[in-house]
Write a protein that holds these residues in place. Sequence first.
Motif, PDB file in Angstrom:
ATOM      1  N   VAL A 186       0.847  -1.196   0.000  1.00 23.28           N
ATOM      2  CA  VAL A 186       0.000   0.000   0.000  1.00 23.28           C
ATOM      3  C   VAL A 186       0.882   1.246   0.000  1.00 23.28           C
ATOM      4  O   VAL A 186       1.736   1.400   0.868  1.00 23.28           O
ATOM      5  N   PRO A 187       0.692   2.156  -0.959  1.00 25.19           N
ATOM      6  CA  PRO A 187       1.489   3.387  -0.984  1.00 25.19           C
ATOM      7  C   PRO A 187       1.079   4.325   0.144  1.00 25.19           C
ATOM      8  O   PRO A 187      -0.061   4.268   0.631  1.00 25.19           O
ATOM      9  N   ASN A 188       1.980   5.197   0.563  1.00 24.69           N
ATOM     10  CA  ASN A 188       1.668   6.057   1.710  1.00 24.69           C
ATOM     11  C   ASN A 188       0.757   7.229   1.359  1.00 24.69           C
ATOM     12  O   ASN A 188       0.260   7.911   2.260  1.00 24.69           O
ATOM     13  N   ASN A 189       0.487   7.454   0.058  1.00 26.37           N
ATOM     14  CA  ASN A 189      -0.376   8.578  -0.299  1.00 26.37           C
ATOM     15  C   ASN A 189      -1.865   8.278  -0.165  1.00 26.37           C
ATOM     16  O   ASN A 189      -2.707   9.110  -0.510  1.00 26.37           O
ATOM     17  N   VAL A 190      -2.214   7.089   0.334  1.00 27.09           N
ATOM     18  CA  VAL A 190      -3.632   6.767   0.550  1.00 27.09           C
ATOM     19  C   VAL A 190      -4.048   7.021   2.000  1.00 27.09           C
ATOM     20  O   VAL A 190      -5.159   6.662   2.404  1.00 27.09           O
ATOM     21  N   PHE A 191      -3.147   7.647   2.762  1.00 28.71           N
ATOM     22  CA  PHE A 191      -3.420   7.953   4.161  1.00 28.71           C
ATOM     23  C   PHE A 191      -3.404   9.459   4.398  1.00 28.71           C
ATOM     24  O   PHE A 191      -2.755  10.212   3.686  1.00 28.71           O
ATOM     25  N   TYR A 192      -4.131   9.848   5.442  1.00 24.43           N
ATOM     26  CA  TYR A 192      -3.997  11.215   5.963  1.00 24.43           C
ATOM     27  C   TYR A 192      -3.795  11.129   7.476  1.00 24.43           C
ATOM     28  O   TYR A 192      -4.630  10.546   8.165  1.00 24.43           O
ATOM     29  N   PRO A 193      -2.713  11.741   7.978  1.00 26.27           N
ATOM     30  CA  PRO A 193      -1.569  12.256   7.222  1.00 26.27           C
ATOM     31  C   PRO A 193      -0.738  11.112   6.645  1.00 26.27           C
ATOM     32  O   PRO A 193      -0.870   9.969   7.076  1.00 26.27           O
ATOM     33  N   LYS A 194       0.120  11.441   5.678  1.00 24.12           N
ATOM     34  CA  LYS A 194       0.958  10.423   5.054  1.00 24.12           C
ATOM     35  C   LYS A 194       1.984   9.898   6.051  1.00 24.12           C
ATOM     36  O   LYS A 194       2.704  10.684   6.660  1.00 24.12           O
ATOM     37  N   PRO A 195       2.062   8.589   6.231  1.00 22.17           N
ATOM     38  CA  PRO A 195       3.115   8.039   7.099  1.00 22.17           C
ATOM     39  C   PRO A 195       4.459   8.093   6.393  1.00 22.17           C
ATOM     40  O   PRO A 195       4.536   8.208   5.164  1.00 22.17           O
ATOM     41  N   LYS A 196       5.525   8.007   7.163  1.00 21.76           N
ATOM     42  CA  LYS A 196       6.869   8.041   6.590  1.00 21.76           C
ATOM     43  C   LYS A 196       7.332   6.653   6.156  1.00 21.76           C
ATOM     44  O   LYS A 196       8.396   6.519   5.552  1.00 21.76           O
TER      45      LYS A 196
END
Length: 287
Positions: A186-196
């Motif tokens: 899963v890419p991190n751009n599907v979250f808010y806020p983006k995880p590192k």
Amino acid sequence: MNLYSPKRVAELLGNFGIHPKKSFGQNFLVDQNIIKKIIATAELKNHDKVVEIGPGLGTMTVQMAEVSKKVIAIELDNRLIPILEKNLERYDNTDIIIGDALKVDFNNIIKNEDEKQLKVVANLPYYITTPLVMKLARERQPIDRMVLMVQKEVAERFTAIPGSKNYGAISVILDFYFKAQLAFDVPNNVFYPKPKVSSSVVNLKKRDEPKIPVQDEQVFINFINKSFSSRRKTFVNNIVSIYEGSKSELIEFLAQTNVAKDARAEELSTEKFGEIFETIYNNLKVR
């Protein structure tokens, strides 16, 4: 309420004066396609009952309520409850439990649920992942399957095979209780806020019985943990302190299972661990 837009989620949280807590590992999933893939991985049907850990704003809860018989959502953060209740008000097949999933009595929650129909689905923060999975595995809860969003490095440990760099105690213990598969990254751009960090979804399907029979599961789990206690040491040196008797006696017992004295734990399969454990358990007393 649009929960699939990072901008809208940020606005919604702002309206309630809420800032995501790093201590809770709060990264809200805001991508509908990923949620659909998680639900598909869990193979949710209209007769299924689901325990969701960390529902957050209810983004995935709503989707699961649409296709499942019942969703029990366990949320630790009291601040999110008003939003969660609002988003779930149209669904009479959802229950919200406020509490820490590590401390909640799952026996009480699921005592009336059908063993073969209960599933756990969650987007888990790092700090809770391994202890929660261990809790649910070792307590032998009536759970048929767990589909979990975790950090990618954790997913790699959960599904590692003997001889790989990520193979460790948790790999063996999960293989003992579950059939573990890496479902997708899963890419991190599907979250808010983006995880590192990167994330992955793992599919843990419960075995009808543990993979191998052992005389004492608790002692076996302790044995596995001790086996991997120091990667710099050989398998023998890691476990010699657990049992009565000399190191030379232990080496002799290991020879019965074709394990060399210089073997390391990461080389051994779950089946081999079981064979070794039973041989030692039957001949040496546990301290």
